[in-house]
Write a protein that holds these residues in place. Structure first.
Motif, short mmCIF file in Angstrom:
data_model
loop_
_atom_site.label_atom_id
_atom_site.label_comp_id
_atom_site.label_asym_id
_atom_site.label_seq_id
_atom_site.Cartn_x
_atom_site.Cartn_y
_atom_site.Cartn_z
N GLU A 43 78.30 -125.51 -58.65
CA GLU A 43 77.53 -125.36 -57.43
C GLU A 43 77.87 -124.02 -56.79
OE1 GLU A 43 76.24 -127.72 -53.40
OE2 GLU A 43 77.56 -128.69 -54.83
N VAL A 44 76.85 -123.25 -56.47
CA VAL A 44 77.05 -121.91 -55.92
C VAL A 44 76.08 -121.71 -54.76
CG1 VAL A 44 76.88 -119.45 -56.39
CG2 VAL A 44 77.76 -120.99 -58.14
N THR A 45 76.58 -121.17 -53.67
CA THR A 45 75.73 -120.82 -52.53
C THR A 45 75.79 -119.31 -52.36
OG1 THR A 45 76.28 -122.91 -51.50
CG2 THR A 45 75.30 -121.24 -50.09
N THR A 46 74.64 -118.66 -52.34
CA THR A 46 74.59 -117.21 -52.19
C THR A 46 73.27 -116.84 -51.52
OG1 THR A 46 74.54 -115.11 -53.39
CG2 THR A 46 73.69 -117.01 -54.55
N PRO A 47 73.27 -115.77 -50.71
CA PRO A 47 72.02 -115.36 -50.07
C PRO A 47 70.99 -114.86 -51.09
CG PRO A 47 73.80 -113.85 -49.51
CD PRO A 47 74.40 -114.99 -50.28
N ASP A 48 71.43 -114.43 -52.26
CA ASP A 48 70.53 -113.97 -53.32
C ASP A 48 70.62 -114.99 -54.45
OD1 ASP A 48 69.16 -112.77 -55.40
OD2 ASP A 48 70.50 -111.06 -55.56
N PRO A 49 69.71 -115.95 -54.51
CA PRO A 49 69.84 -117.03 -55.50
C PRO A 49 69.76 -116.55 -56.94
CG PRO A 49 67.69 -117.10 -54.45
CD PRO A 49 68.50 -116.07 -53.72
N ASN A 50 69.24 -115.35 -57.17
CA ASN A 50 69.14 -114.82 -58.53
C ASN A 50 70.30 -113.89 -58.89
OD1 ASN A 50 65.97 -114.71 -57.40
ND2 ASN A 50 66.37 -115.93 -59.22
N ARG A 51 71.10 -113.51 -57.90
CA ARG A 51 72.23 -112.59 -58.08
C ARG A 51 71.80 -111.26 -58.68
NH1 ARG A 51 77.34 -114.23 -56.82
NH2 ARG A 51 77.38 -111.98 -56.57
N LEU A 52 70.73 -110.69 -58.15
CA LEU A 52 70.23 -109.41 -58.64
C LEU A 52 71.22 -108.27 -58.43
CD1 LEU A 52 66.49 -109.68 -57.55
CD2 LEU A 52 67.46 -110.03 -59.83
N ASP A 53 72.21 -108.47 -57.54
CA ASP A 53 73.25 -107.47 -57.36
C ASP A 53 74.03 -107.23 -58.66
OD1 ASP A 53 74.24 -110.17 -56.89
OD2 ASP A 53 76.13 -109.27 -56.27
N ARG A 54 73.98 -108.18 -59.56
CA ARG A 54 74.70 -108.05 -60.83
C ARG A 54 74.00 -107.09 -61.80
NH1 ARG A 54 77.62 -113.74 -61.27
NH2 ARG A 54 78.76 -113.46 -59.32
N LEU A 55 72.86 -106.54 -61.38
CA LEU A 55 72.19 -105.52 -62.18
C LEU A 55 72.76 -104.13 -61.92
CD1 LEU A 55 68.50 -106.76 -61.90
CD2 LEU A 55 69.96 -106.79 -63.95
N ASP A 56 73.62 -104.00 -60.91
CA ASP A 56 74.24 -102.70 -60.62
C ASP A 56 74.98 -102.21 -61.85
OD1 ASP A 56 73.30 -102.94 -58.05
OD2 ASP A 56 75.25 -103.42 -57.16
N GLY A 57 74.64 -101.01 -62.31
CA GLY A 57 75.34 -100.41 -63.45
C GLY A 57 74.70 -100.66 -64.80
N VAL A 58 73.66 -101.51 -64.84
CA VAL A 58 72.98 -101.70 -66.12
C VAL A 58 71.87 -100.65 -66.25
CG1 VAL A 58 73.51 -104.18 -66.19
CG2 VAL A 58 71.27 -103.42 -65.38
N HIS A 59 71.47 -100.39 -67.47
CA HIS A 59 70.46 -99.37 -67.75
C HIS A 59 69.20 -99.64 -66.92
CE1 HIS A 59 67.50 -97.00 -69.90
NE2 HIS A 59 68.53 -96.30 -70.38
N PRO A 60 68.58 -98.59 -66.37
CA PRO A 60 67.39 -98.78 -65.53
C PRO A 60 66.27 -99.56 -66.21
CG PRO A 60 68.20 -96.54 -65.31
CD PRO A 60 69.01 -97.19 -66.40
N ASP A 61 66.09 -99.40 -67.51
CA ASP A 61 65.04 -100.16 -68.20
C ASP A 61 65.37 -101.65 -68.24
OD1 ASP A 61 63.73 -97.77 -68.67
OD2 ASP A 61 64.38 -97.61 -70.76
N LEU A 62 66.65 -101.96 -68.45
CA LEU A 62 67.08 -103.36 -68.44
C LEU A 62 66.97 -103.93 -67.02
CD1 LEU A 62 68.30 -105.89 -69.73
CD2 LEU A 62 70.57 -104.83 -69.46
N ASP A 63 67.36 -103.14 -66.04
CA ASP A 63 67.24 -103.54 -64.64
C ASP A 63 65.79 -103.92 -64.32
OD1 ASP A 63 66.60 -103.09 -61.74
OD2 ASP A 63 68.73 -102.62 -61.61
N ALA A 64 64.86 -103.04 -64.66
CA ALA A 64 63.44 -103.28 -64.35
C ALA A 64 62.92 -104.51 -65.09
CB ALA A 64 62.60 -102.06 -64.71
N ALA A 65 63.29 -104.64 -66.36
CA ALA A 65 62.83 -105.79 -67.15
C ALA A 65 63.37 -107.09 -66.58
CB ALA A 65 63.24 -105.63 -68.61
N MET A 66 64.65 -107.10 -66.21
CA MET A 66 65.24 -108.34 -65.69
C MET A 66 64.66 -108.70 -64.33
SD MET A 66 66.96 -109.62 -68.05
CE MET A 66 67.36 -111.04 -67.04
#
Length: 121
Positions: free
Chosen positions: A5-28
């Motif tokens: 069980e996890v509570t977070t203001p961003d239910p998808n945790r898009l902050d975890r895309l920080d540092g990934v390749h821009p193409d992967l970021d956009a696709a995800m």
């Protein structure tokens, strides 16, 4: 795998895309949005991973309790989650959220279709 069980203001945790390749970021980001359109909540559980984090994961099932979860030791064999020669991570880990629960049981075939549509597979 278990459920968490996890509570977070961003239910998808898009902050975890920080540092990934821009193409992967956009696709995800597109895949997360399209999952939402289907009534599914895809959660990013890991993005860019430090060498220290990779070494700790490699120890699982070897020198630490648990199952083996990776074949990449982080030193001799790097994970695609680690920063690559171009300066970016090229992998993310995901799970599904149902209510407040993170679960690894979900419509993986749907995710596979979306990943193919966005050029990830």
């Amino acid at each position: 795998m278990g459920r968490t069980e996890v509570t977070t203001p961003d239910p998808n945790r898009l902050d975890r895309l920080d540092g990934v390749h821009p193409d992967l970021d956009a696709a995800m980001r597109a895949i997360v949005s399209e999952c939402g359109d289907l009534g599914l909540t895809l959660v990013l559980t890991q993005g860019l991973r430090s060498t220290e984090q990779q070494i700790m994961l490699y120890a699982c099932g070897r020198t630490r309790a648990g199952k083996i979860v990776t074949m990449a030791d982080g030193l001799k064999k790097a994970s695609m989650h680690q920063r690559q020669a171009d300066g970016w991570g090229h992998a993310v880990d995901v799970a599904w959220r149902t209510g407040g629960i993170i679960d690894w049981v979900g419509p993986w075939d749907t995710l596979g279709e979306l990943a193919r549509t966005h050029g990830l597979v």
